[in-house]
Design an enzyme around this catalytic site. Structure first.
Site, PDB file in Angstrom:
ATOM      1  N   LYS A  21       6.662  -4.237  -3.769  1.00 59.22           N
ATOM      2  CA  LYS A  21       8.091  -3.917  -3.718  1.00 59.22           C
ATOM      3  C   LYS A  21       8.574  -3.777  -2.285  1.00 59.22           C
ATOM      4  CE  LYS A  21      11.963  -2.824  -5.662  1.00 59.22           C
ATOM      5  NZ  LYS A  21      12.658  -4.010  -6.186  1.00 59.22           N
ATOM      6  N   GLU A  58       8.256 -15.415 -10.042  1.00 62.83           N
ATOM      7  CA  GLU A  58       7.676 -14.106  -9.741  1.00 62.83           C
ATOM      8  C   GLU A  58       7.097 -13.419 -10.961  1.00 62.83           C
ATOM      9  OE1 GLU A  58       9.775 -11.348  -6.585  1.00 62.83           O
ATOM     10  OE2 GLU A  58      11.211 -12.253  -7.939  1.00 62.83           O
ATOM     11  N   HIS A 102      17.024 -37.776  -4.438  1.00 64.58           N
ATOM     12  CA  HIS A 102      16.290 -37.964  -3.181  1.00 64.58           C
ATOM     13  C   HIS A 102      14.841 -37.484  -3.312  1.00 64.58           C
ATOM     14  CE1 HIS A 102      19.966 -39.183  -1.258  1.00 64.58           C
ATOM     15  NE2 HIS A 102      20.555 -38.106  -1.742  1.00 64.58           N
ATOM     16  N   CYS A 114       0.813  -1.219   0.000  1.00 64.63           N
ATOM     17  CA  CYS A 114       0.000   0.000   0.000  1.00 64.63           C
ATOM     18  C   CYS A 114       0.847   1.270   0.000  1.00 64.63           C
ATOM     19  CB  CYS A 114      -0.881   0.047   1.237  1.00 64.63           C
ATOM     20  SG  CYS A 114      -1.903  -1.392   1.443  1.00 64.63           S
ATOM     21  N   ARG A 153       5.437  -0.034  -5.933  1.00 71.79           N
ATOM     22  CA  ARG A 153       5.373  -0.809  -4.689  1.00 71.79           C
ATOM     23  C   ARG A 153       4.430  -2.006  -4.813  1.00 71.79           C
ATOM     24  NH1 ARG A 153       6.549   2.745   0.007  1.00 71.79           N
ATOM     25  NH2 ARG A 153       5.033   1.602   1.221  1.00 71.79           N
ATOM     26  N   TRP A 155      -2.950  -2.693  -1.481  1.00 73.85           N
ATOM     27  CA  TRP A 155      -2.543  -4.069  -1.764  1.00 73.85           C
ATOM     28  C   TRP A 155      -3.354  -4.920  -0.797  1.00 73.85           C
ATOM     29  CZ3 TRP A 155       0.022  -8.201   0.638  1.00 73.85           C
ATOM     30  CH2 TRP A 155       0.617  -9.130  -0.219  1.00 73.85           C
ATOM     31  N   ASN A 205      -1.908   2.135   5.697  1.00 74.28           N
ATOM     32  CA  ASN A 205      -0.994   1.039   5.326  1.00 74.28           C
ATOM     33  C   ASN A 205      -0.766   0.215   6.574  1.00 74.28           C
ATOM     34  OD1 ASN A 205      -0.669   2.395   2.958  1.00 74.28           O
ATOM     35  ND2 ASN A 205       1.506   2.801   3.196  1.00 74.28           N
ATOM     36  N   GLY A 206      -0.741  -1.107   6.427  1.00 78.02           N
ATOM     37  CA  GLY A 206      -0.460  -1.947   7.586  1.00 78.02           C
ATOM     38  C   GLY A 206      -1.615  -2.889   7.855  1.00 78.02           C
ATOM     39  N   LYS A 241      13.020 -15.612  -9.446  1.00 77.23           N
ATOM     40  CA  LYS A 241      12.760 -14.593 -10.474  1.00 77.23           C
ATOM     41  C   LYS A 241      11.794 -15.125 -11.514  1.00 77.23           C
ATOM     42  CE  LYS A 241      13.934 -11.821  -8.852  1.00 77.23           C
ATOM     43  NZ  LYS A 241      14.749 -11.223  -7.831  1.00 77.23           N
ATOM     44  N   GLU A 266      17.645 -18.143  -6.504  1.00 73.78           N
ATOM     45  CA  GLU A 266      17.279 -16.786  -6.942  1.00 73.78           C
ATOM     46  C   GLU A 266      16.753 -16.824  -8.379  1.00 73.78           C
ATOM     47  OE1 GLU A 266      16.702 -14.087  -5.639  1.00 73.78           O
ATOM     48  OE2 GLU A 266      16.916 -12.602  -7.226  1.00 73.78           O
TER      49      GLU A 266
HETATM   50  C1  F6R Z   1      11.970 -10.649  -5.109  1.00 72.48           C
HETATM   51  C2  F6R Z   1      12.020  -9.632  -4.092  1.00 72.48           C
HETATM   52  C3  F6R Z   1      11.539 -10.004  -2.744  1.00 72.48           C
HETATM   53  C4  F6R Z   1      12.276  -9.192  -1.670  1.00 72.48           C
HETATM   54  C5  F6R Z   1      11.668  -9.453  -0.295  1.00 72.48           C
HETATM   55  C6  F6R Z   1      12.430  -8.729   0.786  1.00 72.48           C
HETATM   56  O1  F6R Z   1      12.430 -10.204  -6.336  1.00 72.48           O
HETATM   57  O2  F6R Z   1      12.422  -8.536  -4.340  1.00 72.48           O
HETATM   58  O3  F6R Z   1      11.674 -11.365  -2.501  1.00 72.48           O
HETATM   59  O4  F6R Z   1      13.615  -9.535  -1.674  1.00 72.48           O
HETATM   60  O5  F6R Z   1      10.339  -9.032  -0.290  1.00 72.48           O
HETATM   61  O6  F6R Z   1      12.490  -7.371   0.511  1.00 72.48           O
HETATM   62  P1  F6R Z   1      13.614  -6.459   1.091  1.00 72.48           P
HETATM   63  O7  F6R Z   1      14.889  -6.821   0.434  1.00 72.48           O
HETATM   64  O8  F6R Z   1      13.172  -5.067   0.769  1.00 72.48           O
HETATM   65  O9  F6R Z   1      13.651  -6.714   2.564  1.00 72.48           O
END
Ligand code: F6R
Length: 609
Positions: free
Chosen positions: A604, A489, A505, A2, A27, A75, A100-101, A486, A482
């Protein structure tokens, strides 16, 4: 997650609020809304499910104007994304509020309000707050006093901004557990969940502290702490030029940010020529704390957690420092046994992740000798609350899927390895090798970016697939994790990473001609073992996509496609291979037609638990 924008000005603010929302789009959100107090002291509200563009259309069709207002991107947590659940929420056609929250005791408050005759229109946890405010205002007093009485009833995390038609030039805000900044103007003041939202109107900001309340009008700005005492908070000026949100010649922020990595990595490393200079990046208090470090505990979420997993290999192998890594949402609730001399390292590109922040806050001085944060956002909550700070220099990252923020975290963690290793007798020659490798990193990444077109061609094979496996060994295993993260996501293909040794396994049962298997296979001491695992995949009809350097000895053949990654010093290979995997997920998503920069359901900055 949010986003809040609010304004109290002597000029019309609808466009400022909308521009603020556009700037917060990165975000992640699923609905948007705006409330203004118009010339006749009426509340005028637009709320729409979907993008800010939908809200803009509503405003074009039925323009509302006012000098005071609040706006929000939501959000969804409690209640589906919809016009009704979108913020602002209103009470008694008098008060409008954005939040927000998460309010944890919303159910009890809801019951209490219904008993008092309030009708709750939405399924949100937020709506109770606006009715509480209204109930308090109805008894008498100012909007600020009503907010003071309201927040004491709330359990959970919140950043709030509210307007009241009886106080038409005032916006009141509050924060606990979620960030809120004040944008300081001349003849106007603003609130927002981050500075990005307000950079078009001011470069002067106050970062509110935990439990602060704020009251802004066009000509005044007052901050109160949790005790209700008026307090002075420092106004900070944000430097120009660090944040560009221009897409340039790129189609998406994600690909732009992937291509910005050489400069971001260089800026983060800062051209240090020896380990002492590297240490300067951690601040003046670092040497005294680093002298005491016997172990490291890393805590982070998501991509940042993967950076921590890579760091464990470096810290244990190069620096000889024992290291544990845990996701923050588990760490914060677990009864732990910490060993003496442990440094807590939290990693967070946003510096606002709720679980990571909570993990830091519930870590005690008995457990840890101190804390270090690796973050990309100056003045973020984690940066303000940790003993030591390493600021990565990735520049603003807009794409929700983290790319340059991740690779710059890795640079920071390799630098940490160097400074801790030096204290534990890491030979000078090894220190020089690591510094030379870091110096060569931007060029290695540039060469990897030249693979863009080959990776695009390779990516076509993934379009019809629903699943993918990523395999690697050793330090490349977190890089495979990772890569899988990606891919899932942004392309919504289900992807999992396994250490290749685990294949038989369990996951081998999934391998058939429909399962693409991505292998991260540089020429290192585990390569031969990895090759055996890949043979197991081939002999079961699996299709292999091998990211390997030329010395790894792979050749294209039936059902095996090789992506040649440039040779580079071993210690920086995790970073270089990451870049190739980022390009793979970008091109798969692009061809699948997903919203690359704003993948569904993701945010974000994850400011709620
Ligand atoms: C994935 C991504 C998320 C963040 C996670 C933690 O591409 O960006 O998995 O890494 O939400 O966010 P931060 O790094 O801001 O604590």
């Amino acid at each position: 997650m949010c986003g809040i924008v609010a304004a109290a000005a002597r000029r019309e603010v609808s466009e400022i609020l909308l521009e603020g929302l556009r700037r917060l789009e990165y975000r992640g959100y699923d609905s948007a809304g705006m409330a203004l107090i118009d010339d006749e002291f009426d509340l005028k509200i637009h709320k729409r499910k979907g993008k800010v563009a939908e809200l803009e259309k509503a405003q074009l069709k039925q323009p509302y104007h006012g000098n005071t207002g609040v706006a929000h991107t939501r959000w969804a947590t409690h209640g589906e994304p919809s016009g009704v659940n979108a913020h602002p929420h209103i009470s008694g056609l008098r008060v409008a509020l954005v939040h927000n929250g998460i309010i944890e005791n919303h159910a009890a408050l809801r019951a209490e309000l219904i008993e008092d005759g309030y009708e709750i229109a939405s399924a949100t946890d937020t709506e109770v707050i606006v009715h509480l405010l209204h109930r308090s205002l109805a008894i008498g007093g100012s909007l600020l006093q009503a907010m003071q009485k309201t927040v004491v009833k709330l359990e959970g995390a919140y950043a709030l901004a509210a307007v009241d038609i009886e106080n038409p030039d005032t916006v009141v805000g509050a924060r606990t557990g979620s960030p809120l900044v004040v944008g300081v103007g001349i003849g106007e003041n603003f609130l927002a969940s981050d500075t990005m939202a307000l950079r078009q109107v001011t470069d002067r900001f106050i970062y509110l502290e935990e439990a602060d309340l704020v009251c802004i009008t066009p000509d005044s700005l007052e901050v109160y702490n949790a005790d209700g005492s008026k307090v002075q908070r420092q106004v900070e000026r944000i430097k120009e030029g660090l944040e560009t949100t221009d897409l340039g010649n790129f189609d998406h922020y994600m690909i732009k940010e992937i291509f910005e990595q050489p400069e971001a990595l260089e800026a983060t490393f800062g051209g240090a020529i020896n380990a002492e200079k590297v240490e300067n990046h951690f601040g003046d208090d670092a040497p005294a704390l680093f002298d005491q470090v016997k172990q490291v505990q890393i805590v982070a979420c998501g991509t940042s957690y993967h950076a921590g997993l890579v760091a464990r290999y470096w810290l244990e192998e190069i620096a000889g420092v024992s290291c544990d890594v845990e996701v923050a949402s588990e760490f914060r609730y677990r009864k732990r046994v910490q060993h003496k001399g442990t440094l807590l390292v939290v990693i967070s590109q946003s510096g606002e992740t709720a679980d990571t922040l909570a993990a830091l806050r519930n870590a005690t001085a008995d457990e840890f000798i101190g804390s270090l944060v690796v973050s990309n956002v100056d003045n973020s909550s984690l940066v303000r609350e940790c003993d030591l700070v390493f600021l990565t220099r990735a520049g603003i990252e807009i794409g929700v899927a983290s790319t340059k923020a991740f690779t710059t975290q890795l640079v920071a963690l390799l630098m940490l390895t160097l400074v801790l290793g030096r204290r534990r007798g890491l030979p000078d020659s090894r220190q020089r090798d690591i510094i030379a490798a870091l110096q060569s990193l931007p060029e290695c990444v540039r060469e990897t970016l030249e693979l863009n077109e080959s990776i695009q061609r390779l990516s076509e094979a993934f379009i019809p697939k629903r699943h993918a496996l990523f395999l690697a060994r050793g330090i490349q295993y977190p890089i495979a994790m990772e890569g899988a993260l990606k891919l899932k996501e942004i392309s919504y293909i289900h992807a999992e990473a396994y250490p290749a040794g685990e294949l038989k396994h369990g996951p081998l049962a999934l391998v058939d001609s429909d399962m693409p298997v991505v292998a991260v296979a540089p020429n290192d001491e585990l390569l031969e073992k990895l090759k055996s695992n890949l043979e197991e995949v081939r002999s079961r009809g699996g299709e292999l996509f091998v990211f390997a350097d030329t010395e790894a000895g792979f050749a294209n053949e039936a059902r095996v496609k090789i992506l040649p990654v440039p040779n580079c010093p071993e210690v920086i290979r995790p970073i270089v291979y990451t870049v190739a995997l980022q390009l793979l997920s970008y091109h798969v998503a692009l061809q699948k037609g997903t919203d690359v920069d704003k993948p569904r359901n993701l945010a974000k900055s994850v400011t709620v638990e």
